[in-house]
Design an enzyme around this catalytic site. Structure first.
Site, PDB file in Angstrom:
ATOM      1  NE  ARG A  98      -3.703  -2.113   2.719  1.00  0.00           N
ATOM      2  CZ  ARG A  98      -3.504  -3.251   3.350  1.00  0.00           C
ATOM      3  NH1 ARG A  98      -2.327  -3.491   3.943  1.00  0.00           N
ATOM      4  NH2 ARG A  98      -4.448  -4.169   3.410  1.00  0.00           N
ATOM      5  CE  LYS A 156      -7.815  -0.591   5.367  1.00  0.00           C
ATOM      6  NZ  LYS A 156      -8.585  -0.731   4.118  1.00  0.00           N
ATOM      7  CG  HIS A 176      -4.036   1.561  -3.842  1.00  0.00           C
ATOM      8  ND1 HIS A 176      -3.304   1.314  -2.696  1.00  0.00           N
ATOM      9  CD2 HIS A 176      -5.177   0.836  -3.716  1.00  0.00           C
ATOM     10  CE1 HIS A 176      -3.984   0.500  -1.903  1.00  0.00           C
ATOM     11  NE2 HIS A 176      -5.119   0.193  -2.502  1.00  0.00           N
ATOM     12  NE  ARG A 184      -3.058  -3.104  -1.584  1.00  0.00           N
ATOM     13  CZ  ARG A 184      -2.759  -3.996  -0.656  1.00  0.00           C
ATOM     14  NH1 ARG A 184      -1.511  -4.415  -0.520  1.00  0.00           N
ATOM     15  NH2 ARG A 184      -3.685  -4.486   0.139  1.00  0.00           N
ATOM     16  CG  HIS A 227      -6.855  -7.851   1.139  1.00  0.00           C
ATOM     17  ND1 HIS A 227      -7.134  -8.260  -0.145  1.00  0.00           N
ATOM     18  CD2 HIS A 227      -6.564  -6.525   1.050  1.00  0.00           C
ATOM     19  CE1 HIS A 227      -7.029  -7.235  -0.965  1.00  0.00           C
ATOM     20  NE2 HIS A 227      -6.683  -6.175  -0.273  1.00  0.00           N
ATOM     21  CE1 TYR A 248      -7.131  -6.368  -7.164  1.00  0.00           C
ATOM     22  CE2 TYR A 248      -7.339  -7.470  -5.043  1.00  0.00           C
ATOM     23  CZ  TYR A 248      -7.015  -6.352  -5.782  1.00  0.00           C
ATOM     24  OH  TYR A 248      -6.570  -5.229  -5.148  1.00  0.00           O
TER      25      TYR A 248
END
Length: 322
Positions: A172, A197, A280, A283, A306, A315
């Site tokens: 990220r 994150k 991003h 990514r 994630h 995706y």
């Protein structure tokens, strides 16, 4: 009527346990295993409510009706119906369970089909476009003096390291700018993301080619850029920062974004320029490319950091649009 919360069938209990053990041997993360276990348990409990207590008696029709059940069931947290992304995570878990059944010689129903999801279109670069960005960093310029030429080469090395971090490692934006030199574990070919994150850390593998670009920048370009810091690098925090600007201080995400914009402009590729890719975007692109190449979605989940499969599931739909 109270819905049972514990599996009664001895065979189902044994299969649930052995399925979890199988996932563990495949090195799935604890979070993924927890999600799979919860979803498969719900599937087995549903079968028991349908008077099915053995794998041999599961029909394709009964298995498919589980998807209809998920569409009708309430979200236990919010009271409303399940989002399609959540339904697809449940379907993905059941299909993985079917894969396990097949590999262990058990009768296996047909895979459940995923439901359509509404999602925001993601900007994805093609592999040739990614390669062109790398190639653009090697463009030569004519400078009046050697010092300016050396600094430009250092910036070019940083550009390649930037592509290797944001595309090659799928970090990220904030994860890249927070990166320290000590987080690059060269011998282990890993990047240690300490500030992911939700304050979660992870280790990201680095390919040989990307590691070459990262190491070249660390040993040469970064050293030259750091030398331009007129203040104390230790006090300014630049000494530990992975990305350094031309003044020898820690690089901001705006500066890295500006460099990506410059690479896109210098590519002279009108299609690439029209996409206006961000950090991003790199990514999103690597995640899509890995899925296209056959990587398991659970592995991509770990790679991207994630917290749940729902975020990664998007995706699977993007590749159908390409």
């Amino acid at each position: 009527m109270t819905i049972p919360t514990e599996i009664l069938s001895p065979q189902f209990k044994q299969l649930e346990t052995s399925f979890i053990n199988w996932l563990q041997t495949l090195n799935y993360s604890e979070e993924t295993i927890k999600t799979r276990k919860r979803n498969v348990k719900e599937f087995l409990l549903y079968l028991e409510r349908c008077q099915i207590n053995t794998i041999e008696t599961i029909t394709d029709d009964k298995a498919k009706r589980f998807k209809r059940y998920l569409k009708r069931r309430e979200n236990k947290l919010y009271g409303s119906g399940l989002m399609n992304a959540s339904i697809n995570v449940g379907i993905s878990s059941v299909n993985k369970f079917f894969e396990y059944l097949q590999q262990t010689g058990n009768p296996t129903p047909e895979n459940l089909e995923y439901v359509e999801e509404s999602y925001k279109p993601r900007n994805i670069l093609t592999l040739p476009e990614i390669n062109q960005l790398y190639e653009t960093t090697f463009q030569t310029h004519h400078f009046a003096n050697a010092e300016t030429k050396a600094k430009q080469e250092a910036v070019s090395q940083r550009d390649r390291a930037m592509l290797s971090i944001y595309y090659g490692c799928g970090l990220r934006k904030s994860e890249g700018t927070s990166l320290k030199t000590s987080d690059v574990l060269t011998e282990r070919k890993l990047i240690h993301v300490r500030k992911g994150k939700g304050s979660k850390e992870r280790y990201v593998p680095v390919t040989v080619n990307n590691l070459k670009h990262i190491t070249e920048y660390l040993q040469n370009g970064r050293t030259l850029l750091l030398a331009g810091n007129e203040s104390d690098p230790v006090l300014s925090g630049a000494e530990a920062s992975f990305f350094i600007n031309q003044y020898g201080t820690a690089c901001s995400d705006q500066a890295l974004s500006a460099r990506l914009d410059r690479l896109v402009k210098n590519s002279n590729n009108s299609v690439l320029q029209a996409k206006k890719p961000s950090l991003h975007t790199l990514r999103h692109s690597i995640a899509t490319h890995l899925l296209q190449q056959g990587m398991e979605i659970e592995m991509i989940q770990q790679f991207l950091g994630h917290a749940s499969l729902e975020s990664t599931q998007i995706y699977t739909h993007i590749i159908n649009e390409l």
